[in-house]
Design an enzyme around this catalytic site. Structure first.
Site, PDB file in Angstrom:
ATOM      1  N   GLU A   1       1.070  -1.231  -0.034  1.00  0.00           N
ATOM      2  CA  GLU A   1      -0.065  -0.126  -0.112  1.00  0.00           C
ATOM      3  C   GLU A   1       0.929   1.195  -0.151  1.00  0.00           C
ATOM      4  O   GLU A   1       0.383   2.154  -0.769  1.00  0.00           O
ATOM      5  CB  GLU A   1      -0.797  -0.060   1.240  1.00  0.00           C
ATOM      6  CG  GLU A   1      -2.242  -0.783   0.867  1.00  0.00           C
ATOM      7  CD  GLU A   1      -1.881  -2.270   1.061  1.00  0.00           C
ATOM      8  OE1 GLU A   1      -0.901  -2.710   1.222  1.00  0.00           O
ATOM      9  OE2 GLU A   1      -2.786  -3.192   0.665  1.00  0.00           O
TER      10      GLU A   1
ATOM     11  N   HIS B   1     -12.146  -4.990   8.566  1.00  0.00           N
ATOM     12  CA  HIS B   1     -12.306  -4.815   7.108  1.00  0.00           C
ATOM     13  C   HIS B   1     -13.907  -4.046   7.002  1.00  0.00           C
ATOM     14  O   HIS B   1     -14.599  -4.449   6.025  1.00  0.00           O
ATOM     15  CB  HIS B   1     -12.646  -5.969   6.380  1.00  0.00           C
ATOM     16  CG  HIS B   1     -11.362  -6.866   6.187  1.00  0.00           C
ATOM     17  ND1 HIS B   1     -10.509  -7.247   7.069  1.00  0.00           N
ATOM     18  CD2 HIS B   1     -10.579  -7.018   4.949  1.00  0.00           C
ATOM     19  CE1 HIS B   1      -9.265  -7.694   6.778  1.00  0.00           C
ATOM     20  NE2 HIS B   1      -9.345  -7.558   5.472  1.00  0.00           N
TER      21      HIS B   1
END
Ligand SMILES: Cc1ncc(C[n+]2csc(CCOP(=O)(O)OP(=O)(O)O)c2C)c(N)n1
Ligand SMILES: [Mg+2]
Lengths: 325, 340
Positions: free
Chosen positions: A60, A129
């Protein structure tokens, strides 16, 4: 007009902009060949090829670094951070680098980039999540933040974000990917920093964002059947925040309820409440009330996740109670 | 200390004309004298906040820059004053920036650690360890995508090799075959901790290169011509589609990490050994040995003193940034508002 899902709208918005401008490129994990883990980018690789639509490693920081550097050097990249919770592993690039560098450089550089991610709850993924983190982004000077609540807005706000010359974070409500709406044919371009009044009523104002917008609308219909007429505002953009539209709605109704998916503390509604109290105290007919997810990590079980998020029933009962003041 | 041979190509030292060599000397002297002046101004409380000096490491920025072309991109750390100087940024605006003056390179809004000169391709000095490595990849990607032929050079410290961004950046640059040169300036220390005491391998960058399919390249970072030769090969490789190179340049900072850090945590023998390898007097002797007139080098020293004095005057004469500047240039339209 055609029926388009919220999920399809993401790809449509990106494709619309990639067709128009060669400098628009797209990168992320599993986004090209696989079309995205949420299938929000299906078809982009086929149409635009591997030079413009690129799969990345699970890195990321590398993704957002490349995005920022490319924007500084003349491209208009769109990056995907798969789940917005993952911003936590690359937050330096967002919170310290792309947001601050233009200001520090007193304008020598700019960052025409977009980062999109699946955000929030609804799919029972559990705490890592599922969090709505749009309020994290709102807290950083130098970022623009939008949360589309329907397919048409998704396309139009994506286009506006890509055309904007500053970093824009788009939060896709992942609980809404399957939602459908009639979408006009042809190019759709919206503007950033505009809230939308989607229902008019004289008794109170409900401000809602992202996945909370349809819930606020259903709550307003139920309240109407019980004699309470609500104005519903789709906030759409956290930065810039459309204080003009929100203030107008609130001042006409004298009451404000916010419906926020984020955990309680430091949610966008807290900021909005402080603004309307500071700047519109004289219009207050009752205490502004925030309806939020509790200040907890989200549990995975169906019933517990449902219990945590503001439900239509909770919105109705909280507003009914609040109106008694 | 032993240096591995450069597996790219041997330094093309003979391609440096005498004028080129004298210019390498000049750039190192400029960097050295500039940093000494920063230190003086810091002690006078005119340079605010913090500042990280490059004294002792000048051969690296100088040698690498000489291998770069106009239009190439540079990314660097907070220890980056010299990296701008060698790319052509004048001393005055850099110094004024450190003094927080309106005639600073960034109108006083950046400060010592955040120097940027986009007009010369220096797309920034980064103060969060490792950030510039991943960001530099993006500039390299843009050049690759647009087929401009520009090369990106990214400098960083030995300490940065232990942060995740370093490893993400290396892998990413290799798989995308980016036109980029990574230069690890191994000055043996993080802030106060010796790098070898916290690193699993001896050579913090070069020993990791193999994990990313790169050759281990180690160069004497105090030998400006060796640095130039290694960088020239790496830049050429990047420009001709050969992808990234990771260079580890061995060096030492003469002073402390930042501000008035006296650097007392370093053993005296170690310091003395490295001072004996000071890149500037050594290169000066080498040039004289090759027949360069000493007075030509003296003249460079004197000219540089004059340049630094002038820059100091220019910086000190700058006014404070206007209050309005607080509110400008957050957004690309020049404004900073968060509401409509
Ligand atoms: C992410 C991060 N962690 C810690 C620091 C504090 N810090 C600033 S400089 C430095 C040492 C860096 O050492 P090195 O990479 O070898 O560079 P040098 O200063 O020696 O040039 C540290 C730990 C920081 N700026 N960023
Ligand atoms: Mg170091």
């Amino acid at each position: 007009m055609a029926l388009v899902t919220y999920r399809e709208a993401v790809a449509r918005g990106i494709a619309q902009e990639m067709r128009r401008d060669e400098s628009v490129v797209f990168l992320g994990e599993d986004v090209a060949a696989a079309g995205g883990v949420f299938k929000t980018t299906v078809g982009l690789l086929d149409e635009f090829g591997p030079k413009r639509v690129r799969d990345t490693p699970i890195s990321e920081q590398a993704i957002l670094g490349a995005t920022m550097g490319a924007a500084m050097a003349g491209l208009r990249p769109i990056a995907e951070i798969m789940f917005s919770d993952f911003y936590a592993v690359c937050w330096d690039l967002v919170a310290n680098e792309m947001s601050k560098s233009r200001y520090m450089a007193d304008g020598q550089v700019s960052f025409p980039l977009v980062i999109k991610s699946g955000n929030g709850a609804g799919l029972r993924f559990g705490a890592q999540h599922s969090q709505d983190i749009s309020n994290w982004a709102m807290a950083i000077p130098g970022l623009k933040v939008v949360c589309p609540s329907n397919p048409v807005d998704m396309i139009g706000l994506m286009a506006a974000a890509v055309r904007d010359n500053d970093p824009v974070l788009i939060f896709e409500a992942k609980g809404m990917y399957a939602e459908k709406a009639e979408v006009p044919n042809g190019e759709i371009v919206d503007s950033l920093g505009k809230a939308k009044i989607i229902r008019e009523g004289d008794d109170c104002t409900i401000a809602a964002l992202g996945m909370m917008v349809p819930r606020a609308m259903r709550a307003a219909e139920i309240l109407s059947s019980r004699g309470i007429e609500a104005t519903v505002v789709d906030v759409r953009s956290l930065v810039p925040l459309d204080v003009t539209t929100l203030m107008a709605a609130y001042s006409r109704t004298g009451r404000l309820f916010t419906v926020e998916e984020n955990p309680r503390l430091c949610g966008w509604g807290a900021e909005l409440v402080s603004i309307i109290v500071e700047e519109g105290f004289e219009y207050l007919d009752g205490p502004p009330v925030r309806i939020t997810t509790p200040h907890l990590p989200l549990p995975a079980a169906d019933n517990l996740e449902d219990l945590a998020l503001p439900s239509v029933e909770r919105i109705v009962s909280t507003i009914t109670e609040g109106m008694k003041y | 200390m032993t240096f591995t041979t450069d597996p790219l190509t041997n330094p093309p030292t003979d391609s440096l004309s005498t004028a080129d060599q004298i210019d390498l000397y000049r750039q190192m002297v400029r960097a050295r004298q500039f940093e000494k002046r920063c230190y003086d101004l810091f002690l006078q409380n005119l340079v605010k906040g913090t500042t990280h000096l490059y004294i002792g490491q000048e051969a690296i920025a100088t040698g690498v820059s000489a291998a770069m072309s106009e239009g190439d991109y540079t990314f660097v750390t907070y220890r980056g004053h010299a990296h701008l100087l060698v790319r052509g940024t004048p001393m005055g605006p850099i110094l004024a920036e450190m003094l927080g003056r309106s005639n600073g390179l960034m109108s006083g809004k950046g400060g010592s650690m955040h120097l940027i000169d986009a007009s010369r391709g220096v797309l920034g000095s980064y103060a969060i360890i490792g950030a510039q490595l991943v960001i530099a990849n993006g500039a390299a990607w843009a050049a690759q995508y647009k087929e401009t032929g520009q090369v990106t050079v990214c400098f960083f410290g030995d300490g940065a090799t232990n942060i995740g961004a370093f490893h993400e950046a290396m892998n990413f640059a290799v798989i995308w075959n980016l036109p980029i040169v990574f230069v690890c300036e191994n000055n043996q220390y993080m802030e106060y901790t010796p790098i070898r005491s916290v690193t699993a391998v001896d050579r913090p960058a070069a020993d990791r290169a193999g994990a990313y399919g790169l050759d281990p390249v180690v160069v004497d970072g105090n030998d400006v011509e060796a640095v130039y030769g290694t960088a020239a090969a790496a830049v050429h490789k990047a420009r001709t589609g050969g992808g990234p190179t990771l260079i580890e340049a061995l060096t030492y900072r003469h002073g402390g990490h930042s501000r008035a850090d006296p650097g007392k945590y370093r053993p005296d023998e170690e310091l003395q050994a490295w001072l004996a390898k000071d890149p500037i007097p050594n290169y000066r002797s080498a040039l004289i040995g090759r027949g360069v007139a000493e007075r030509d080098l003296d003249l460079i020293d004197a000219q540089t003193r004059h340049e630094v004095d002038e820059a100091t005057e220019m910086a000190k004469s700058g006014g404070l940034p206007a209050d309005e500047l607080l509110w400008t240039n957050l957004w690309s339209d020049g404004s900073s508002g968060w509401r409509t």
